[in-house]
Motif scaffolding. Structure first.
Motif, mmCIF file in Angstrom:
data_model
loop_
_atom_site.group_PDB
_atom_site.id
_atom_site.type_symbol
_atom_site.label_atom_id
_atom_site.label_comp_id
_atom_site.label_asym_id
_atom_site.label_seq_id
_atom_site.Cartn_x
_atom_site.Cartn_y
_atom_site.Cartn_z
ATOM 1 N N GLY A 111 0.799 -1.219 0.000
ATOM 2 C CA GLY A 111 0.000 0.000 0.000
ATOM 3 C C GLY A 111 0.832 1.269 0.000
ATOM 4 O O GLY A 111 1.984 1.307 -0.444
ATOM 5 N N SER A 112 0.243 2.319 0.572
ATOM 6 C CA SER A 112 0.842 3.651 0.488
ATOM 7 C C SER A 112 2.153 3.779 1.257
ATOM 8 O O SER A 112 2.925 4.710 1.028
ATOM 9 N N ALA A 225 -1.688 -4.798 8.179
ATOM 10 C CA ALA A 225 -1.282 -6.040 7.524
ATOM 11 C C ALA A 225 -2.505 -6.562 6.763
ATOM 12 O O ALA A 225 -3.206 -5.790 6.107
ATOM 13 N N SER A 226 -2.842 -7.861 6.865
ATOM 14 C CA SER A 226 -4.124 -8.339 6.308
ATOM 15 C C SER A 226 -5.009 -8.803 7.452
ATOM 16 O O SER A 226 -5.673 -9.841 7.398
HETATM 17 O O1 LIG Z 1 -4.171 -4.317 1.433
HETATM 18 C C1 LIG Z 1 -3.347 -3.713 2.077
HETATM 19 O O2 LIG Z 1 -3.681 -2.505 2.618
HETATM 20 C C2 LIG Z 1 -2.939 -1.916 3.674
HETATM 21 C C3 LIG Z 1 -3.219 -0.425 3.651
HETATM 22 O O3 LIG Z 1 -2.908 0.094 2.373
HETATM 23 P P1 LIG Z 1 -2.992 1.650 2.045
HETATM 24 O O4 LIG Z 1 -2.708 1.765 0.572
HETATM 25 O O5 LIG Z 1 -4.378 2.107 2.406
HETATM 26 O O6 LIG Z 1 -1.940 2.327 2.864
HETATM 27 C C4 LIG Z 1 -1.468 -2.250 3.604
HETATM 28 O O7 LIG Z 1 -0.799 -1.774 4.760
HETATM 29 C C5 LIG Z 1 -1.319 -3.769 3.460
HETATM 30 O O8 LIG Z 1 0.037 -4.141 3.460
HETATM 31 C C6 LIG Z 1 -1.942 -4.174 2.161
HETATM 32 O O9 LIG Z 1 -1.838 -5.570 1.901
#
Ligand SMILES: O=C1O[C@H](COP(=O)(O)O)[C@@H](O)[C@H](O)[C@H]1O
Length: 322
Positions: A111-112, A225-226
């Motif tokens: 993600g970000s 995480a998930s």
């Molecule tokens: O699916 C996931 O999402 C989280 C959050 O992502 P974001 O783009 O909203 O920051 C991420 O921390 C996780 O590793 C990922 O698999």
């Protein structure tokens, strides 16, 4: 970031114990929810005219010789300042652990968060960091091939790992040729082998692995995480690594570290930016929480380590008193 802002951030990050929580809580306009009833919640200050609007730190009460944890909330005016501070924080921990134990175990999310790591791959960090000491892991992975657009490995590889000289055999990706069950079991076995070899430390408190630094994000629903809100795997307390087949966010099949592993870390940098995260941040930092409906992000609670929330203003925009 200006020099004074950088200095302010450094002081906050490196001297948490010097912050007087009582002084901070009265003088620095905390949200009422943080002032009143959460001895173990964050404190926050807002120095005027600084591009950084942090800074908070306090230690949880702990009996002598037992565990202690430190939590900080840092609010940046701009995401670019956050990225600069995150690079500095990570490089300082890299130097510390490389000197102390000859290895630096770093866990990435997807993600970000990955974009926020960009300044580590630029001067001065690109040359200054001893990348040969890094061992890289993933806190979660989607069950897709490594070259798939949804792969957390691919994201990190494209945007960060391909730009820094970490030895390939120290990049510990989750096996993309196995089922979700198989890949979770395989990753746990490999982690146990690395713990036996001394690359990964074990927590003397929990017996779970104690990674030097986890670099994590949070989803708009408060997942980390998930580990998603209301999903039974948030309560897993035996396994190091587990899987989900019904993630509410696609793709549905994922591998994830469990909370006992996350909460045994020495350091966690939780990077939360953007207005889309404001609701979950507000819920996480509000008072009157019952323990039955905690968001996963609220379950990140280190037994003996330092948790730093790296946030920007949009992410904390629902905290009315900041
Ligand atoms: O699916 C996931 O999402 C989280 C959050 O992502 P974001 O783009 O909203 O920051 C991420 O921390 C996780 O590793 C990922 O698999």
């Amino acid at each position: 970031m200006t020099t004074s802002a950088a200095a302010s951030a450094t002081a906050a990050l490196s001297t948490p114990s010097s912050v007087n929580p009582h002084r901070s809580s009265s003088a620095l306009r905390l949200p009422a929810s943080l002032r009143r009833s959460h001895p173990n919640r964050f404190l926050s200050s807002s120095p005027s005219r600084s591009p950084l609007v942090p800074v908070s730190a306090m230690a949880s009460p702990a009996a002598a010789g037992e565990t202690s944890s430190r939590k900080k909330l840092i609010i940046f005016d701009a995401e670019d300042d956050l990225a600069a501070s995150l690079a500095k924080y990570t490089s300082e921990l890299s130097a510390k652990f490389a000197a102390e134990r000859g290895a630096f175990t770093v866990v990435l999310s997807g993600g970000s968060l990955v974009k926020a790591l960009r300044k580590l791959a630029e001067p001065p960090y690109l040359e200054a960091v001893d990348w040969s000491k890094w061992h890289v892991f993933w806190v979660d992975e989607r069950v897709v091939p490594k070259d798939h657009a949804d792969s957390n490995y691919r994201l990190a590889s494209d945007q960060f790992l391909s730009k820094v000289p970490i030895p390939a055999d120290q990049v510990h990706a989750i096996n993309d040729e196995l089922s979700s069950e198989g890949a979770a079991g395989d990753y746990e076995t490999r982690l146990k082998q690395l713990a036996k070899n001394g690359v990964i430390e074990l927590s003397p408190v929990s017996g779970f692995p104690k990674f030097d630094l986890m670099l994590m994000g949070m989803g708009p629903d408060g997942h980390v995480a998930s580990l998603f809100p209301g999903h039974p795997v948030v309560n897993e307390n035996q396994k190091w690594v587990t899987f989900v087949k019904d993630s509410p966010k696609p793709p549905p099949e994922r591998i994830t570290f469990t909370f006992p592993v996350i909460n045994s870390s020495a350091h966690i940098a939780l990077v939360i930016t953007g207005a889309g995260k404001a609701g979950a941040v507000h819920k996480a930092l509000s008072e009157g929480q019952s323990t039955s409906d905690l968001l996963p992000v609220e379950m990140v609670s280190l037994q003996n380590g330092e948790l730093v929330w790296f946030t920007d203003k949009p992410a904390v925009s629902m905290l009315s008193s900041i």
